[in-house]
Design a protein around this motif. Structure first.
Motif, PDB file in Angstrom:
ATOM      1  N   ASP A  26       0.812  -1.216   0.000  1.00  0.00           N
ATOM      2  CA  ASP A  26       0.000   0.000   0.000  1.00  0.00           C
ATOM      3  C   ASP A  26       0.844   1.263   0.000  1.00  0.00           C
ATOM      4  OD1 ASP A  26      -2.303  -1.507   0.002  1.00  0.00           O
ATOM      5  OD2 ASP A  26      -2.471  -1.538   2.203  1.00  0.00           O
ATOM      6  N   ASP A  27       2.038   1.178   0.559  1.00  0.00           N
ATOM      7  CA  ASP A  27       2.911   2.357   0.613  1.00  0.00           C
ATOM      8  C   ASP A  27       3.625   2.615  -0.705  1.00  0.00           C
ATOM      9  OD1 ASP A  27       2.238   2.617   3.284  1.00  0.00           O
ATOM     10  OD2 ASP A  27       3.929   1.375   3.947  1.00  0.00           O
ATOM     11  N   ARG A  28       3.416   1.713  -1.688  1.00  0.00           N
ATOM     12  CA  ARG A  28       4.089   1.815  -2.987  1.00  0.00           C
ATOM     13  C   ARG A  28       5.606   1.938  -2.824  1.00  0.00           C
ATOM     14  NH1 ARG A  28       0.690   2.045  -7.079  1.00  0.00           N
ATOM     15  NH2 ARG A  28      -1.483   2.661  -6.730  1.00  0.00           N
ATOM     16  N   GLN A  29       6.118   1.222  -1.832  1.00  0.00           N
ATOM     17  CA  GLN A  29       7.562   1.205  -1.602  1.00  0.00           C
ATOM     18  C   GLN A  29       8.235   0.416  -2.715  1.00  0.00           C
ATOM     19  OE1 GLN A  29       8.716  -0.943   1.905  1.00  0.00           O
ATOM     20  NE2 GLN A  29      10.794  -0.092   1.967  1.00  0.00           N
ATOM     21  N   PRO A  30       9.259   0.970  -3.357  1.00  0.00           N
ATOM     22  CA  PRO A  30       9.958   0.206  -4.407  1.00  0.00           C
ATOM     23  C   PRO A  30      10.672  -0.997  -3.788  1.00  0.00           C
ATOM     24  CG  PRO A  30      11.207   2.164  -3.881  1.00  0.00           C
ATOM     25  CD  PRO A  30       9.905   2.283  -3.136  1.00  0.00           C
ATOM     26  N   TYR A  31      10.834  -2.014  -4.574  1.00  0.00           N
ATOM     27  CA  TYR A  31      11.487  -3.219  -4.059  1.00  0.00           C
ATOM     28  C   TYR A  31      12.612  -3.652  -4.992  1.00  0.00           C
ATOM     29  CZ  TYR A  31       8.915  -5.918  -7.583  1.00  0.00           C
ATOM     30  OH  TYR A  31       8.428  -6.404  -8.767  1.00  0.00           O
ATOM     31  N   ALA A  32      13.513  -4.427  -4.427  1.00  0.00           N
ATOM     32  CA  ALA A  32      14.554  -5.094  -5.214  1.00  0.00           C
ATOM     33  C   ALA A  32      14.559  -6.556  -4.811  1.00  0.00           C
ATOM     34  CB  ALA A  32      15.919  -4.463  -4.962  1.00  0.00           C
ATOM     35  N   MET A  33      14.381  -7.420  -5.795  1.00  0.00           N
ATOM     36  CA  MET A  33      14.368  -8.864  -5.575  1.00  0.00           C
ATOM     37  C   MET A  33      15.585  -9.481  -6.249  1.00  0.00           C
ATOM     38  SD  MET A  33      13.269 -11.895  -4.745  1.00  0.00           S
ATOM     39  CE  MET A  33      11.596 -11.661  -4.096  1.00  0.00           C
ATOM     40  N   PHE A  34      16.422 -10.132  -5.464  1.00  0.00           N
ATOM     41  CA  PHE A  34      17.584 -10.849  -5.992  1.00  0.00           C
ATOM     42  C   PHE A  34      17.330 -12.344  -5.811  1.00  0.00           C
ATOM     43  CE2 PHE A  34      19.079  -6.676  -5.266  1.00  0.00           C
ATOM     44  CZ  PHE A  34      20.196  -6.467  -6.062  1.00  0.00           C
ATOM     45  N   ALA A  35      17.523 -13.119  -6.877  1.00  0.00           N
ATOM     46  CA  ALA A  35      17.291 -14.563  -6.805  1.00  0.00           C
ATOM     47  C   ALA A  35      18.426 -15.301  -7.510  1.00  0.00           C
ATOM     48  CB  ALA A  35      15.950 -14.929  -7.431  1.00  0.00           C
ATOM     49  N   LEU A  36      18.705 -16.491  -7.024  1.00  0.00           N
ATOM     50  CA  LEU A  36      19.793 -17.319  -7.571  1.00  0.00           C
ATOM     51  C   LEU A  36      19.261 -18.685  -7.960  1.00  0.00           C
ATOM     52  CD1 LEU A  36      22.847 -18.106  -7.994  1.00  0.00           C
ATOM     53  CD2 LEU A  36      22.858 -18.764  -5.566  1.00  0.00           C
ATOM     54  N   THR A  37      19.432 -19.065  -9.233  1.00  0.00           N
ATOM     55  CA  THR A  37      19.068 -20.406  -9.677  1.00  0.00           C
ATOM     56  C   THR A  37      20.210 -21.373  -9.348  1.00  0.00           C
ATOM     57  OG1 THR A  37      20.053 -20.196 -11.881  1.00  0.00           O
ATOM     58  CG2 THR A  37      17.777 -19.392 -11.596  1.00  0.00           C
ATOM     59  N   LEU A  38      19.940 -22.678  -9.460  1.00  0.00           N
ATOM     60  CA  LEU A  38      21.024 -23.640  -9.216  1.00  0.00           C
ATOM     61  C   LEU A  38      21.010 -24.834 -10.175  1.00  0.00           C
ATOM     62  CD1 LEU A  38      19.448 -26.119  -7.654  1.00  0.00           C
ATOM     63  CD2 LEU A  38      19.914 -24.770  -5.624  1.00  0.00           C
ATOM     64  N   ALA A  39      20.152 -24.794 -11.209  1.00  0.00           N
ATOM     65  CA  ALA A  39      20.050 -25.934 -12.127  1.00  0.00           C
ATOM     66  C   ALA A  39      21.375 -26.268 -12.792  1.00  0.00           C
ATOM     67  CB  ALA A  39      18.996 -25.666 -13.200  1.00  0.00           C
ATOM     68  N   THR A  40      22.184 -25.249 -13.073  1.00  0.00           N
ATOM     69  CA  THR A  40      23.421 -25.477 -13.812  1.00  0.00           C
ATOM     70  C   THR A  40      24.647 -25.596 -12.897  1.00  0.00           C
ATOM     71  OG1 THR A  40      23.348 -23.092 -14.196  1.00  0.00           O
ATOM     72  CG2 THR A  40      22.777 -24.508 -16.035  1.00  0.00           C
ATOM     73  N   HIS A  41      24.421 -25.922 -11.636  1.00  0.00           N
ATOM     74  CA  HIS A  41      25.580 -26.057 -10.741  1.00  0.00           C
ATOM     75  C   HIS A  41      26.421 -27.258 -11.170  1.00  0.00           C
ATOM     76  CE1 HIS A  41      28.103 -26.351  -7.224  1.00  0.00           C
ATOM     77  NE2 HIS A  41      27.591 -25.225  -6.767  1.00  0.00           N
ATOM     78  N   PRO A  42      27.723 -27.047 -11.412  1.00  0.00           N
ATOM     79  CA  PRO A  42      28.591 -28.154 -11.813  1.00  0.00           C
ATOM     80  C   PRO A  42      28.660 -29.216 -10.707  1.00  0.00           C
ATOM     81  CG  PRO A  42      29.631 -26.019 -12.162  1.00  0.00           C
ATOM     82  CD  PRO A  42      28.431 -25.775 -11.311  1.00  0.00           C
ATOM     83  N   PRO A  43      29.056 -30.432 -11.046  1.00  0.00           N
ATOM     84  CA  PRO A  43      29.527 -30.822 -12.378  1.00  0.00           C
ATOM     85  C   PRO A  43      28.435 -31.260 -13.353  1.00  0.00           C
ATOM     86  CG  PRO A  43      29.882 -32.611 -10.832  1.00  0.00           C
ATOM     87  CD  PRO A  43      29.337 -31.461 -10.026  1.00  0.00           C
ATOM     88  N   PHE A  44      27.262 -31.680 -12.828  1.00  0.00           N
ATOM     89  CA  PHE A  44      26.263 -32.291 -13.711  1.00  0.00           C
ATOM     90  C   PHE A  44      24.952 -31.522 -13.812  1.00  0.00           C
ATOM     91  CE2 PHE A  44      28.600 -35.930 -11.656  1.00  0.00           C
ATOM     92  CZ  PHE A  44      29.488 -36.094 -12.702  1.00  0.00           C
ATOM     93  N   GLY A  45      24.718 -30.590 -12.906  1.00  0.00           N
ATOM     94  CA  GLY A  45      23.480 -29.840 -12.928  1.00  0.00           C
ATOM     95  C   GLY A  45      22.360 -30.516 -12.152  1.00  0.00           C
ATOM     96  N   ASN A  46      21.296 -29.733 -11.903  1.00  0.00           N
ATOM     97  CA  ASN A  46      20.131 -30.222 -11.174  1.00  0.00           C
ATOM     98  C   ASN A  46      18.868 -29.734 -11.869  1.00  0.00           C
ATOM     99  OD1 ASN A  46      21.417 -31.321  -8.485  1.00  0.00           O
ATOM    100  ND2 ASN A  46      22.355 -29.319  -8.811  1.00  0.00           N
TER     101      ASN A  46
END
Length: 524
Positions: free
Chosen positions: A352-372
């Motif tokens: 309701d306050d219209r506060q701006p946001y920042a969303m940081f996200a990290l994927t992990l499908a390509t984590h070596p050595p074989f991926g997930n």
């Protein structure tokens, strides 16, 4: 218990030592491990010609221990790290030891560590037998011990860090710019920053890697793509990649700056102004979300220490996973994570306050050595062979594209800057020989209101340049168009890589003490 004959024992020892030497050779030269057999054959042929280990060569019955035992053991540690990561990054080793390694997803590497340890023990026993059985090797191995220590890359890295303390280098500190916002945009945009684990732009080469990168390439056509971003030393693991892009500095470990050497870090770069600090001061609501535990490698400590309201990972999110056992070794699969990120963004947008946001996200499908790869990708792409990293690269691109399409359809990308980047270049995986031979570069692209579509900016830079570039893309004005060691990629002024070259910067980093002291001032 069966006892080997002296001849069988001798040739078993020599053959095993030859195989170990062959493995070392193929590892250092990055060629197929099948070549270890020809190397071993050459070794055995030389041993036959010079009659190594023959009973006639024994001149003493003393049960001595080789001087090379410890140097050889240190080489096995190096080989294990090289097999795990492709390139031994001493900074990463030191930082992870200090920041904490709990809740890691590398259980497979624990098994590998056991195998390497057993192989090392057998090799040390074999070499000890050879030294005792052949008086010539008793002399040669003493000289060899010096060479083994001198040429071990692991010890070379330690000597460089020691040199930094002695030389007290300050080159990087002289080029560091404290970020200062001169003006802010009239309407502060939201920020969605997606880190794609190990998904480097190198995969965009269709001739080498096929269509693995096609969904990310399609997203790039909707916005601006930055080409030519290399990897500085001390930015080659996840937390270091985040620090580079958000703080504009390489993550030089605290080392001896950390007072309590046997306690985990309670702060990460406490004296460094990062993106989160600036956005927090400008009224942003800040969230980090990742599938892996935030306790691993100091991510929670980093984010909560730099203005973030919440840092959510496996520990905080796994109770919401359906079904409950839909987890991989690291944590949440990416389809689950991005669904949760979508839900969080909906809530932030309803503020309701219209506060701006920042969303940081990290994927992990390509984590070596074989991926997930996620279940959604298995249904979309078909069967995964358990090894092919390109399957996981394609999976990541498709999931991210689907995620952004959903937000766009719901109107959740209005007044929002979307940043997509790799966290770092990939470590060892199924495409390692092709990656090593390629001109490697990181992924970095932007989409959103005011971002030109289909634009490609070719600059020689590194991931530290992302920091000021993102701020300027959000509409903030920096007084020097620089932040940390980063220089805005929108500016005409050269980046440090353009001005000095990657090798020069890395050489100075190996001798740097002043910037390390500045960044970690006040830790513990």
């Amino acid at each position: 218990m069966m006892k080997l004959s002296p001849t069988t024992l001798r040739w078993s020892v020599l053959t095993y030592l030859g195989l170990c030497l062959g493995y070392l050779f193929t590892t250092l030269t990055i060629i197929s491990h099948w070549f270890l057999f020809p190397v071993a054959a050459v070794w055995v042929a030389i041993a036959w010609y010079f009659r190594w280990g023959h009973p006639a060569q024994r001149t003493s019955t003393r049960r001595i221990l080789p001087w090379s035992s410890i140097p050889l053991a240190l080489w096995w540690i190096y080989l294990y790290l090289d097999d795990s990561f492709g390139k031994v990054d001493l900074g990463a080793v030191i930082f992870h030891l200090q920041a904490g390694m709990t809740e890691h997803g590398g259980e497979g590497r624990v098994f590998a560590a056991v195998i390497f340890t057993l192989c090392a023990i057998v090799m040390l026993m074999a070499f000890t037998w050879l030294v005792r059985a052949d008086h010539r090797w008793r002399l040669w191995e003493r000289v060899g011990a010096i060479f083994l220590l001198a040429f071990n890359p692991l010890l070379f890295g330690l000597s460089q860090r020691g040199a930094a303390v002695v030389t007290e280098g300050d080159w990087l500190r002289d080029h560091y710019r404290v970020p200062s916002i001169e003006s802010e945009p009239q309407t502060r945009p939201n920020l969605i920053y997606l880190y794609l684990e190990s998904t480097e732009r190198t995969y965009a080469d269709r001739d080498t890697f096929g269509d693995a990168y096609e969904d990310l390439a399609a997203l790039g056509k909707r916005g601006t793509v930055f080409e030519g971003l290399k990897q500085l030393d001390n930015t080659g693991w996840t937390t270091a990649g985040m620090v580079a892009t958000q703080c504009g500095v390489p993550l030089i470990p605290a080392g001896l700056k950390h007072d309590n050497q046997f306690e985990p870090l309670d702060e990460v770069l406490p004296h460094t102004q990062c993106l989160g600090d600036l956005l927090d001061a400008n009224g942003y609501d800040l969230t980090y979300m990742g599938g892996a535990s935030t306790r691993f490698a100091g991510k929670k400590v980093f984010y909560e220490g730099h203005g973030f309201d919440r840092a959510l990972g496996r520990d905080e999110l796994e109770d919401q996973v359906t079904p409950p056992d839909y987890l991989n070794g690291w944590g949440l699969y990416d389809d689950t994570l991005l669904d949760m990120v979508t839900q969080r963004i909906r809530k932030l947008a309803e503020n309701d306050d219209r506060q701006p946001y920042a969303m940081f996200a990290l994927t992990l499908a390509t984590h070596p050595p074989f991926g997930n790869p996620a279940q959604a990708c298995l249904e979309h792409q078909g069967e995964f062979d358990g090894v092919d990293i390109l399957y996981s690269v394609k999976c990541t691109g498709w999931l991210v594209r689907r995620f952004l399409q959903r937000l766009d359809q719901e109107g959740l990308l209005d007044n929002t800057l979307v940043v997509i980047s790799s966290d770092h270049l990939s470590m060892k995986n199924s495409e390692w020989p092709q990656l090593v031979d390629a001109e490697r570069e990181n992924t970095f692209m932007m989409l959103g209101d005011g971002v030109p579509a289909g634009k490609r900016i070719q600059r020689m830079g590194s991931m530290v340049d992302v920091y000021p570039t993102v701020l300027e893309a959000m509409g903030f004005t920096l007084d020097t168009r620089a932040a940390g060691l980063g220089r805005s990629l929108f500016a005409k002024d050269p980046t440090l890589v353009e001005e000095y070259g990657l090798e020069t910067i890395n050489d100075h980093m190996a001798e740097e003490d002043a910037l390390q002291t500045y960044m970690w001032e006040g830790v513990n």
